[in-house]
Design an enzyme around this catalytic site. Structure first.
Site, PDB file in Angstrom:
ATOM      1  N   CYS B  35       0.822  -1.206   0.000  1.00 11.39           N
ATOM      2  CA  CYS B  35       0.000   0.000   0.000  1.00 11.39           C
ATOM      3  C   CYS B  35       0.856   1.256   0.000  1.00 11.39           C
ATOM      4  CB  CYS B  35      -0.913   0.045   1.218  1.00 11.39           C
ATOM      5  SG  CYS B  35      -2.131  -1.254   1.249  1.00 11.39           S
ATOM      6  N   CYS B 106      -3.632   6.292   7.027  1.00  9.25           N
ATOM      7  CA  CYS B 106      -2.335   6.773   7.528  1.00  9.25           C
ATOM      8  C   CYS B 106      -2.402   6.968   9.040  1.00  9.25           C
ATOM      9  CB  CYS B 106      -1.954   8.098   6.865  1.00  9.25           C
ATOM     10  SG  CYS B 106      -1.696   7.961   5.090  1.00  9.25           S
TER      11      CYS B 106
END
Lengths: 413, 294
Positions: B35, B106
């Site tokens: 990712c 995140c």
């Protein structure tokens, strides 16, 4: 890491636009040519009166200009569309409808989403899609292609040059192979139009898509080449425009602009290609020399002259782009994070580029407006940006200034 | 380009504590290189009072990954381990004045790095329950893994069900086609699994009422939390009569509540059930049919 100052060490503060595979600056001559068709020449080209007449004539002139860029035999082989995505959709869906008994399609794994997602949709509807793979330099698997050709295939659709790496497929040869099997051959020529000569006449190419805004025309205009005699079904119905092959009132100003951009491109290819390629090569060699652990992706020996895609290992592309943007330098990345898809570019994955490098792949794409000064700016700034980001990367050893020796293996993946 | 807040830009261009802490006694390595994100968090914890004295990060990732890591270190310095564990990824996002929905992962990575580092310090094994699929609904940041889970657990079959149960697709509607594709996959899955199941014999009326009461028990805490309640009034063939009481009666969302109960009853009884609301105590208007599938 201090907030970056603009243009440190560079001569000027002009923006360095190196994202011409995304879109290009409209040539001022193109703007000049199109403006009257937004003001005094507002007539409908289909009308009989004097308002429509100059518009109709201008469109036919533009058709011959685009014909020359394509190297087509007849102007009527050019169909104007709203964009290359429409041209590509028209080509593929036309073949599917014109040959209902043929339930297979051949394409590659590195196509533009306009092709990829349409083929995925057809796959859901029961079509067999032959997804031809590429090797680690982005070169197509010719054996797999040859093996997929049969009279069950409705259409082959392959890009001429890849938008991310600039790698060129051997389209002429592949089109010949398809012709021997009586299969329609479509090529997405968006990244070659205006960069390298095309010449469709006499080739095995039946259909070809291009987009104006990739070679200094405005956005919202594209064209489809349709070889005279090739079986065709329109996507948009309900009007006689474009000989009934694309209904809808013509985007007159856009078409006139595309014509002028095509004419300028024919000259520019002669005049500027070598200069563009030299700047591209200087940028590429300079960066590879200044930045350790970096490499070119794609096939440098078969490539359009304006594109360079360089993978910087152990850093992530969006971070690089954000820092370049601070310095007024525009480029692009196949990184997951710039697209929101959470996965790195399908092109990088198809070439089996390791994730640690694929996320840091940066595409520089030049045009005739690119200057040596812009290249100098990137050469001056980018090595420092990569170094700053590597210093905070867990894959990098800041003390050795080299990749970490022990393997960094985070939990979950 | 992403619409990053000034705070995100500040923490990206001037990251705090972007280093490995010297003599760290806790390390958390998390991330997913596929990712494009990976993070090493190092902490120096004072063993006398379990307080985080120093924190440092090394991050491979995009602008918001670096900013989230930087924010995390600022947030945990000076906190005890228990205080730090109480932080959520939303706290990290809030500290940065918000993150775009596609970038919320995140902040999740930051939180997981913290949990991993604390587990490391305490000598525990870090169990991650991290799952991440293709983002389907960008408005509410819901991925296909989440939708598949809810669809198969609840045997959902329509787009409306998915919106109702997960919120995915409830705002801009751009993802409706993708949700339908996910549904197709799930339906194909449980169609192929369903073959083996033996046909059940029809349940007795007592058994049916037991099952209905069980469903009501299941939903009751939710209703009570909002100051309402539900009561079984009558059952006749495929019709179930319920009265919503307390805050539920007159609530603008009671229709949705009944539809949710109807769905659950249909599943519990293995047949399509229509729920009819019965007015609470004071006999008022005649019963109205709530648009149920009969």
């Amino acid at each position: 890491m201090n907030p970056a100052k603009c243009c440190s060490g560079a001569k000027t503060c002009e923006p360095a636009y190196l994202d011409n595979n995304a879109t290009t600056q409209v040539d001022s001559k193109v703007v000049e040519t199109m403006l009257p068709f937004l003001t005094e020449h507002y007539g409908n080209p289909s009308s009989i009166h004097k308002f429509g007449d100059p518009v109709g004539k201008a469109i036919e002139h533009a058709r011959t200009q685009v014909q020359r860029l394509m190297g087509a035999e007849h102007p009527s082989e050019v169909i104007f569309t709203s964009c290359a995505t429409e041209a590509t959709s028209t080509a593929i869906l036309s073949a599917v409808e014109a040959f209902p008994e043929r339930k297979e399609i051949i394409t590659s794994v590195v196509e533009h989403p306009a092709t990829l997602q349409l083929c995925e949709q057809l796959q859901r509807k029961g079509y067999t899609i032959h997804w031809i793979a590429v090797d680690n330099k982005g070169r197509i698997d010719m054996d797999a292609y040859a093996a997929a050709l049969s009279d069950r295939v409705a259409i082959v659709s392959l890009m001429w040059a890849n938008n991310e790496t600039g790698t060129i497929f051997p389209i002429r040869g592949m089109a010949e192979m398809a012709r021997k099997h009586g299969i329609l051959f479509h090529t997405d020529a968006v990244q070659v139009a205006g960069k390298v000569p095309i010449q469709v006449a006499g080739s095995g190419i039946d259909l070809l898509s291009l987009s104006g805004h990739k070679f200094h025309a405005p956005k919202g205009i594209g064209a489809l080449y349709l070889r005279r005699g090739a079986k065709f079904r329109p996507l948009l119905r309900g009007g006689h425009q474009e000989r009934g092959r694309r209904a809808g009132t013509e985007n007159a100003s856009g078409i006139v602009a595309l014509g002028m951009a095509a004419e300028l491109a024919i000259d520019a290819m002669q005049r500027d290609s070598a200069r563009i390629a030299m700047m591209r090569d200087r940028l590429e060699h300079g960066l590879l020399a200044r930045v350790p652990n970096s490499f070119v992706t794609g096939d440098p020996s078969q490539r359009v002259p304006n594109t360079s895609n360089i993978a910087f290992e152990y850093v992530e592309g969006e971070s690089i782009l954000l820092m370049l943007n601070q310095l007024n330098v525009a480029a692009s990345s196949g990184s997951a994070c710039t697209s929101g898809s959470l996965e790195p570019s399908h092109v990088m994955r198809a070439m089996d580029i390791p994730y640690t490098a694929a996320h840091g792949a940066i595409r520089f794409s030049l045009s005739r407006y690119t200057t040596d000064d812009m290249i100098d700016r990137v050469l001056a700034e980018l090595p420092g940006i990569v170094e700053r980001l590597r210093m905070i990367s867990p894959y990098w050893d800041p003390e050795q200034n080299a990749p970490r020796e022990e393997v960094f293996e985070p939990a979950f993946g | 380009m992403w619409d990053y807040s000034e705070k995100v830009k500040d923490h990206f261009f001037s990251p705090r504590n972007a280093k490995a802490v010297e003599q760290a006694n806790a390390t958390g390595d998390v991330g997913s290189i596929s990712c494009g994100d990976a993070l090493r968090l190092t902490l120096k914890v004072n063993p006398d009072n379990d307080t985080i004295e120093q924190a440092g990060f090394q991050t491979f990732g995009c602008g918001s990954a670096i900013a989230s890591s930087s924010a995390l270190t600022e947030m945990v310095i000076g906190k005890t381990l228990d205080q730090a564990l109480a932080l959520t990824n939303q706290d990290i996002a809030d500290y940065l004045d918000g993150l775009p929905p596609e970038k919320m992962h995140c902040s999740v990575m930051g939180m997981e790095a913290l949990h991993a580092a604390i587990a490391d310090y305490r000598g525990e094994v870090f169990e991650d329950d991290h799952e991440e699929g293709d983002l389907i609904c960008k408005c509410f940041a819901i991925d296909d893994v989440m939708i598949k889970k809810v669809v198969s657990q609840n045997k959902l079959s329509t787009l409306e069900d998915v919106i109702h149960y997960t919120k995915a697709g409830g705002a801009c509607a751009a993802c409706h086609e993708k949700i339908e594709w996910v549904l197709e996959e799930c339906v194909a899955d449980y169609d192929s699994n369903a073959v083996a199941e033996p046909a059940e014999s029809p349940a007795s009326i007592v058994e049916r009422i037991h099952r209905i009461e069980a469903v009501l028990e299941e939903v009751r805490p939710q209703l009570q939390a909002d100051g309402g309640d539900v009561k079984l009034s009558d059952v006749e063939d495929d019709m179930v009569f319920l009265s919503l009481t307390g805050a539920c009666s007159g609530c603008g969302l009671s229709g949705a509540t009944l539809a949710m109960i109807e769905q659950k009853l249909s599943e519990a009884l293995g047949e399509p059930i229509t729920v009819y609301p019965v007015g609470a105590a004071p006999a008022s208007t005649p019963l109205q049919v709530v648009g149920g599938a009969s």
